[in-house]
Design an enzyme around this catalytic site. Sequence first.
Site, PDB file in Angstrom:
ATOM      1  N   LYS A 259      -0.516  -1.088  -4.770  1.00 50.19           N
ATOM      2  CA  LYS A 259      -1.960  -0.140  -4.505  1.00 50.19           C
ATOM      3  C   LYS A 259      -1.688   1.380  -4.253  1.00 50.19           C
ATOM      4  O   LYS A 259      -0.820   1.606  -3.588  1.00 50.19           O
ATOM      5  CB  LYS A 259      -2.751  -0.501  -2.943  1.00 50.19           C
ATOM      6  CG  LYS A 259      -3.473   0.681  -2.708  1.00 50.19           C
ATOM      7  CD  LYS A 259      -5.012   0.344  -1.782  1.00 50.19           C
ATOM      8  CE  LYS A 259      -5.610   1.614  -1.436  1.00 50.19           C
ATOM      9  NZ  LYS A 259      -6.165   1.328   0.080  1.00 50.19           N
TER      10      LYS A 259
ATOM     11  N   TYR B 174       0.977  -1.274   0.123  1.00 50.21           N
ATOM     12  CA  TYR B 174      -0.337   0.131  -0.189  1.00 50.21           C
ATOM     13  C   TYR B 174       0.907   0.977  -0.338  1.00 50.21           C
ATOM     14  O   TYR B 174       1.487   1.616   1.032  1.00 50.21           O
ATOM     15  CB  TYR B 174      -0.859   0.070   1.038  1.00 50.21           C
ATOM     16  CG  TYR B 174      -2.109   1.141   1.347  1.00 50.21           C
ATOM     17  CD1 TYR B 174      -1.812   2.218   0.631  1.00 50.21           C
ATOM     18  CD2 TYR B 174      -2.907   0.775   2.703  1.00 50.21           C
ATOM     19  CE1 TYR B 174      -3.171   2.630   0.289  1.00 50.21           C
ATOM     20  CE2 TYR B 174      -4.053   2.323   2.670  1.00 50.21           C
ATOM     21  CZ  TYR B 174      -4.314   3.260   1.888  1.00 50.21           C
ATOM     22  OH  TYR B 174      -4.805   3.960   1.956  1.00 50.21           O
TER      23      TYR B 174
END
Length: 304
Positions: free
Chosen positions: A164, A136
């Site tokens: 992400k 992330y």
Amino acid sequence: MSLVWKGVMPAVTTKFTQNDELDLDMFQTNIKAQLDAGVEGIILGGTLGEASTLSPKEKSILVKETVILANGSVPTIINIAEQTTKGAIDTAHIAEKDGAQGLMLLPPMRYKADSRETITYFSEIAKNTSLPIMLYNNPIDYGIEITLDMLDELTPHNNIQAVKESTRDISNVTRIRNRFGSRYSILTGVDTLGMESLLMGADGWVAGLVCAFPRETVAIYKLIKANRIEEALKIYRWFLPLLELDVSTKLVQNIKLAEVHTGIGTENVRAPRLPLAGKERERVLAIIEEGLRTRPTLPNYKSI
């Protein structure tokens, strides 16, 4: 289950009762709405899931419940946001035992690790779990950027499979693709750049407003991938004022209020968060009500 990092994957909210306990009945209602809409994964315990307020026991309950509800149709993914490498590895082991099929992994919390420390942190977790991992990358909210050079050093870990992308720099989708080809799947993590990122080649969308509007979010994704851009753009333009509710320090409260008005959530949040009040609530409610008033008729996107 083989995890393919693509499609719409909602970062779902955690449902609470007025007594500050897990509301599994409303949680089930929302997850079923996501599955019915055609999402391709469920992500638990992210920012929207109020992860920092959840106990390890509550996280386990949510993972186990989601695995049952999904029944093998889509993967259950749990976010890991820990302060220590040991804590992150322990959390990964518990997730695997509970039946999770993937991990979303943030850099270390609180301490601003440098590049060497962050790479080591990710590497140690990857070596200690068989689960596939999506990193992330959100330097704006969490203070550490996962650079292309860092991704290059992490390529030997085959279970680190996706990124992400939440830098807010739309060009980063192209940079990752140019440098690594298909080595990493790319999922956009910013609602207001959802369509733009998909057009630039992102494989999927870790979405927020999908929690309240699952069918519209999946329809946009499906239409873009089918090259039906004008149809997708029409829905996206309608959606944008709602999507902007995700880019806010009160994104949890905003989205939970939207879930109330689409019938798949409650406003209950865990302190120190409080439900919206006063003029702030009136402003957000006006956006939601206008969105519902002008809600578009969707094409039969599931058949695409």
